[in-house]
Design a protein around this motif. Sequence first.
Motif, PDB file in Angstrom:
ATOM      1  N   THR A  49     -53.005  -3.050   3.748  1.00  0.00           N
ATOM      2  CA  THR A  49     -52.319  -4.149   3.049  1.00  0.00           C
ATOM      3  C   THR A  49     -50.847  -3.775   3.010  1.00  0.00           C
ATOM      4  O   THR A  49     -50.468  -2.683   3.446  1.00  0.00           O
ATOM      5  N   CYS A  50     -50.041  -4.643   2.436  1.00  0.00           N
ATOM      6  CA  CYS A  50     -48.613  -4.322   2.412  1.00  0.00           C
ATOM      7  C   CYS A  50     -48.378  -2.995   1.698  1.00  0.00           C
ATOM      8  O   CYS A  50     -47.545  -2.200   2.095  1.00  0.00           O
ATOM      9  N   HIS A  88     -58.484 -12.447  -1.042  1.00  0.00           N
ATOM     10  CA  HIS A  88     -58.932 -12.806   0.304  1.00  0.00           C
ATOM     11  C   HIS A  88     -60.366 -13.303   0.267  1.00  0.00           C
ATOM     12  O   HIS A  88     -60.718 -14.286   0.923  1.00  0.00           O
ATOM     13  N   PRO A 106     -44.408 -10.129  -0.161  1.00  0.00           N
ATOM     14  CA  PRO A 106     -44.834 -10.783   1.075  1.00  0.00           C
ATOM     15  C   PRO A 106     -45.558 -12.086   0.743  1.00  0.00           C
ATOM     16  O   PRO A 106     -45.899 -12.338  -0.402  1.00  0.00           O
ATOM     17  N   TYR A 111     -52.142 -17.263  -2.271  1.00  0.00           N
ATOM     18  CA  TYR A 111     -53.441 -17.246  -2.935  1.00  0.00           C
ATOM     19  C   TYR A 111     -53.380 -17.740  -4.371  1.00  0.00           C
ATOM     20  O   TYR A 111     -54.411 -17.978  -4.979  1.00  0.00           O
ATOM     21  N   GLY A 141     -48.490 -13.448   1.115  1.00  0.00           N
ATOM     22  CA  GLY A 141     -49.875 -13.641   0.694  1.00  0.00           C
ATOM     23  C   GLY A 141     -50.058 -13.941  -0.778  1.00  0.00           C
ATOM     24  O   GLY A 141     -50.689 -14.929  -1.163  1.00  0.00           O
ATOM     25  N   CYS A 142     -49.482 -13.092  -1.619  1.00  0.00           N
ATOM     26  CA  CYS A 142     -49.702 -13.242  -3.056  1.00  0.00           C
ATOM     27  C   CYS A 142     -49.344 -14.641  -3.521  1.00  0.00           C
ATOM     28  O   CYS A 142     -50.006 -15.209  -4.386  1.00  0.00           O
ATOM     29  N   SER A 170     -48.579  -7.041   5.581  1.00  0.00           N
ATOM     30  CA  SER A 170     -48.444  -8.483   5.324  1.00  0.00           C
ATOM     31  C   SER A 170     -47.001  -8.946   5.439  1.00  0.00           C
ATOM     32  O   SER A 170     -46.742 -10.134   5.388  1.00  0.00           O
ATOM     33  N   PRO A 216     -53.906  -9.383   6.160  1.00  0.00           N
ATOM     34  CA  PRO A 216     -55.219  -8.812   5.835  1.00  0.00           C
ATOM     35  C   PRO A 216     -56.356  -9.836   5.809  1.00  0.00           C
ATOM     36  O   PRO A 216     -57.469  -9.530   6.222  1.00  0.00           O
ATOM     37  N   CYS A 220     -51.019 -14.017   4.658  1.00  0.00           N
ATOM     38  CA  CYS A 220     -50.747 -12.653   5.109  1.00  0.00           C
ATOM     39  C   CYS A 220     -51.840 -12.102   6.037  1.00  0.00           C
ATOM     40  O   CYS A 220     -52.952 -12.609   6.088  1.00  0.00           O
ATOM     41  N   CYS A 231     -55.682  -7.808  -3.712  1.00  0.00           N
ATOM     42  CA  CYS A 231     -55.626  -8.390  -2.362  1.00  0.00           C
ATOM     43  C   CYS A 231     -57.019  -8.771  -1.922  1.00  0.00           C
ATOM     44  O   CYS A 231     -57.283  -9.884  -1.489  1.00  0.00           O
ATOM     45  N   CYS A 289     -46.934  -5.635  -5.683  1.00  0.00           N
ATOM     46  CA  CYS A 289     -47.076  -4.181  -5.547  1.00  0.00           C
ATOM     47  C   CYS A 289     -46.030  -3.570  -4.632  1.00  0.00           C
ATOM     48  O   CYS A 289     -45.465  -2.532  -4.921  1.00  0.00           O
TER      49      CYS A 289
HETATM   50  S1  SF4 Z   1     -50.208  -7.730  -1.997  1.00  0.00           S
HETATM   51 FE1  SF4 Z   1     -52.106  -8.176  -0.899  1.00  0.00          FE
HETATM   52  S2  SF4 Z   1     -52.314 -10.390  -1.060  1.00  0.00           S
HETATM   53 FE2  SF4 Z   1     -50.203  -9.925  -1.554  1.00  0.00          FE
HETATM   54  S3  SF4 Z   1     -49.138 -10.114   0.378  1.00  0.00           S
HETATM   55 FE3  SF4 Z   1     -49.694  -7.973   0.182  1.00  0.00          FE
HETATM   56  S4  SF4 Z   1     -51.640  -7.798   1.247  1.00  0.00           S
HETATM   57 FE4  SF4 Z   1     -51.291  -9.973   0.894  1.00  0.00          FE
END
Ligand code: SF4
Lengths: 452, 461
Positions: free
Chosen positions: B105-106, B52, A60, A66, A62-63, B141, B25, B23, B48, A124
């Motif tokens: 989270t995802c 964040h 997804p 960041y 987010g990773c 996410s 969260p 995402c 995560c 993950c």
């Molecule tokens: S692993 Fe964590 S940081 Fe990455 S997309 Fe999923 S919720 Fe967001």
Amino acid sequence: MTTVLSSRLGQVARAGDGSADIVCDKQSVAGSVSQRACTFCGSRVVLYPIADALHLVHGPIGCAVYTWDIRGALSSGPELHRLSFSTDLRERHVVFGGEGRLEDSLMELIERHHPSAAFVYVTCIVGVIGDDVEAVSRKVSERTGIPVIPVQSEGFQGSKRQGYDAACEALLRLIGTGSTEGIGKHSVNLLGDFNLAGEIWIIQEYLKRMGVEVVANLTGDGRVADISRAHGAALNLVQCSGSTTQLAKDMQKKYGIPFQKVSYFGLDDMAGALYGIAEHFKDPEMLARTRDLVAEEISQVLPVVEACRKDLEGKRAAIYVGGAFKAISLVKALRLLGMKTALVGSQTGNAEDYRYLRDLCDPGTIIVDDSNPSELSTFLAEEKCDLFVGGVKERPLAYKLGVAFCDHNHERKLPLEGFLGMANFAREVHASVCSPVWQFAPRFQSANPVEV
Amino acid sequence: MLDHTPTQVVERSALRINPANTCQPIGAMYAALGIHRCLPYSHGSQGCCSYHRSHLTRHFKDPVMAATSSFTEGASVFGGQPNLLQGLSTVFTTYKPDVVAVNTTCLSETIGDDIPQIVGQAQTDGIIPDGKYVIHANTPSYAGTHVTGFSNMCVAMAKYFAKPIETKPKATDKPWVNIVPGWVEPSDMREIRRITEALGMKATLFPDTAGVLDSPQTGHFEMYPSGGVTIEELQNLGRAQATLALGQWASREAAIEVENRAYVPREVLDLPIGIGATDRFLECLRFRGGVIPKSIEEERGRLVDFIVDTQQHFYNKKVAIAGDPDQVIALTEFCRDLGMIPVHVLTGNQGKAFTRKVTQVLGDKAAGTHIEQKGDMFLLHQLIKNEPVDLLLGNTYGKYIARAEDLPFVRVGWPILDRVGHSYLTTVGYTGAIQLGSKMLDALLDRRDRDAADPKFELVL
Ligand code: SF4
């Protein structure tokens, strides 16, 4: 030490109290406000500085966000690593799998950017839905003719350290694929330097003056072609011990390349590193050149250190950084500035590192593994520290307490490595500790600021 | 990295390049920080949570506290129940929050952890002390964006606390509204409260990060700074005459939730950025019993004066706007009212509603505008290459485009990672419009000064 979680007691110690080894390398306690990151993060920080490779985050969004250009790993040439690519998995991929999407993304990116290699970071969720990233990578590699390397970095695998291992595994797949022709006998690879603020360039310059050839940077300002021939080097220099010692060991086993652990922070450690290299190559001329180099460089830096030391003598510092090796150098560098280390901690240190720290530090110094904000802030206040050396999440913490700060992590803009780096460090610490702002900022308003 | 963007735009279905959103969260975490004495809690891998917190810290330059379930391999196979139970127990015994706001989270979403069930278990096991609360929001996410996550956590606040209340305020009481301020700076939330109170009204803002993420330097670190909406206030949401949702994407759902649970009518407004949207906000407050004081009228007058003084500089200037949908819509309207031409308007969120709304805001100017939902910064860059603009408005990530295309650039929205002060200044209300407008003007005129040939470099502009 009232604020230590009971389950964390083993992870905190004081130098000179003769107790058992510190407990480390364990997952943060569930529910703690840990300062730590995950496996994905570990592999991403190690591999990301390879500038002519494609870095595709499979997961997804987010990773990928960041880690987009966060590290400040500079490149002298291509800058493909600074873009953020993500397969941006959506609900339907979680249900039906994301292999097709991964393949399409890779094909499109490789066609457009012609990278020398591609890394696919497995996050993950991909680990859970079970995409066969290995198979997709193989397929794309066959079609495009470039190495496509999966990085098994599912976040839940563990802490950053497991990510380092995943990164090293990925690097090992690249090493050994290129020709070693023309590599001289006084040659090294630089392991575990990520070229923050251009630090690796300083080291390269020293090595050049000594007459040492650098084959590959692993990974700051790194290039795929160099890495593929890294097995031709005569010696590996391991700077960030946590992240790349494993790689050095593996290369030793596989290619017979010896390695030295080095640190480029502080005058002693920097000089020690260079002498170690010269001694390894047993070349008297090189040794002489090194002596000249060290003398010349130190003579330029010492006046700066002396000047800063006048104001810093007797001040107290706290250190909380990622790698333990860095922490060790910092203790020494602060000593050079006349400062005492009251607290030192790391996120990824191992038992050996902590044993070394205990011997190095003055009796009474608090040593912690994987700390958290309330612990840190209490220690900072109890120990009446004047300076905190840490990373992004620690900065506002220190400032709220009225404590000066020096970033020794991702957010560096001035190099701290090399002799020159010691001068930068001295100036930066001096600037922060002696800033006029502290006359307005209340400090340590209560001894135990967190209700625990 | 700046030369990696080709001009030709090709349809991309599989890939995001330089995302314009992140995402869920992290949005939930930001919202949760707006509850007094709340510890956000991320149910997933430690990474995560760490990401964040770092990202929010980089934007707000303030400590951001949150706990994590710290998933391991085992949790990802057998489920995260033990981690959450252990986590809640650690949190309540160590950090002593009044509320824990759990976001998934995802990973925890995919393995299918049932949060209410686990929290119920924690309740039974006596892990949650009396008078303490655990609320939760599902924030996968792989659906929505950080704005969705923010919205979901706002909904959770209403879901867990709002209840019908019979005793409405007396006629002599101050008129009372709930306001869901949306994803704005702590300073903006403070400004929204100031305006509302200046109209003689009482306001419950939820969330309210003023005082939490712009807390003063005091010499000690506080896990829970003084700001944030309190539980008691949330339990009294039902007393208000209306809930005003500022922004469709970030706030509307929470207002609906309050309406459903506590029978308080909702009203969905735009974020009060710029003159028109602020007018409408005040109009709405007036309708709900507020009295617009002279001081606020004067603020509006000063804003109009500012626009009069500057209109020649803004007129017909082309602008590109990117960011979160609620912000982008409000900024588009503001730019239009300044006489500018919004040429590219882009958000990372998905939804035709965005396109509709921007089209409506632009009216007869919409035909010439590229409106992109679910876009990324790579696409924005390509659009700008194809049709250049005079000014770029967006978050920090816009700096790459601004540099590559040599564009004046004003940072607005979230995140802003490379400047300081944005969390103290405001963009909402009439005062905010002057601050924002003046930044935009500076950017345009600095550019003009820089580019002017010597003979045309003038003292007075
Ligand atoms: S692993 Fe964590 S940081 Fe990455 S997309 Fe999923 S919720 Fe967001």
